[in-house]
Write a protein that holds these residues in place. Structure first.
Motif: not given
Length: 222
Positions: A15-27
């Motif tokens: 199984q491949k693991t993708i990590a999404l780095l999203q440190l910005t706002r709610l929108g």
């Protein structure tokens, strides 16, 4: 012993693991979630991890909990609240502990969707087989290898002339196929109201009033 008659055992695909780095706002988290919903439909075998700021992702937990396999929250307040005196060694330990937690996920692909200095430095500390989006290398040089992230970094982040929807940009960065345009047209035909949000988080990203007038005029004519 002759093994020619033995049944072949299929190799199990890891199984491949993708990590999404999203440190910005709610929108941005909402739009990231929209993209991931489509990603999971296209590739249900992928394991997707979200790395987000606690203050922004907690209010949206009801929305993101079903889209991501794991959510790692970054709490800047706890990082720097080490007592009455701010001690650098304790802050460094907090950062090391958090990056170790990320690295324990066994990330195949890290995708930085935040495009901020903080996320770029954090992306540089994460161990991943492949990195998409901006990150700082060991010589403190910014690295962006994929073309859609280069476009977003050089155009969207510097002014108000971006012609693309942010969800579509995220899809192109991650490699998610867009939905059929015909389905979107049918969906809009059922509606009789349009909501406009004529704002942006930074002044340099604001559209001029004349541009909004043009959009409203075209919508009303059609």
């Amino acid at each position: 012993m002759d093994n020619s008659s033995s049944p072949s055992i299929p190799t199990e695909t890891a199984q491949k693991t993708i990590a999404l780095l999203q440190l910005t706002r709610l929108g941005d988290i909402v739009q990231t979630n929209q993209m991931v919903e489509q990603l999971k439909k296209n590739h249900p075998n992928y394991r997707v991890v979200l790395i987000a700021r606690k203050q922004f992702v907690q209010p949206l937990h009801f929305l993101v909990k079903d889209s991501f396999d794991e959510i790692l929250t970054l709490d800047f307040n706890s990082f720097f609240k080490t007592g009455n005196d701010l001690k650098l060694n304790l802050v460094q330990k907090n950062i090391q502990d958090f990056t170790s937690k990320i690295n324990s996920q066994g990330i195949d692909v890290l995708i930085n969707l935040s495009f901020s200095k903080t996320s770029n430095y954090l992306a540089g500390l994460v161990n991943a087989t492949h990195k998409i989006g901006p990150y700082f290398d060991r010589k403190n040089n910014i690295q962006i290898h994929d073309k859609w992230s280069q476009f977003l970094y050089s155009n969207v982040m510097t002014g108000p002339m971006n012609p693309y929807n942010l969800v579509d940009l995220f899809k192109n960065i991650v490699g998610v196929s867009p939905k059929s345009k015909l389905g979107i047209v049918k969906e809009f035909k059922k509606k009789n109201k349009v909501v406009l949000h004529p704002f942006a988080s930074q002044k340099r990203k604001h559209w001029k009033i004349s541009k909004w007038v043009e959009i409203i005029y075209k919508l009303s004519k059609n």
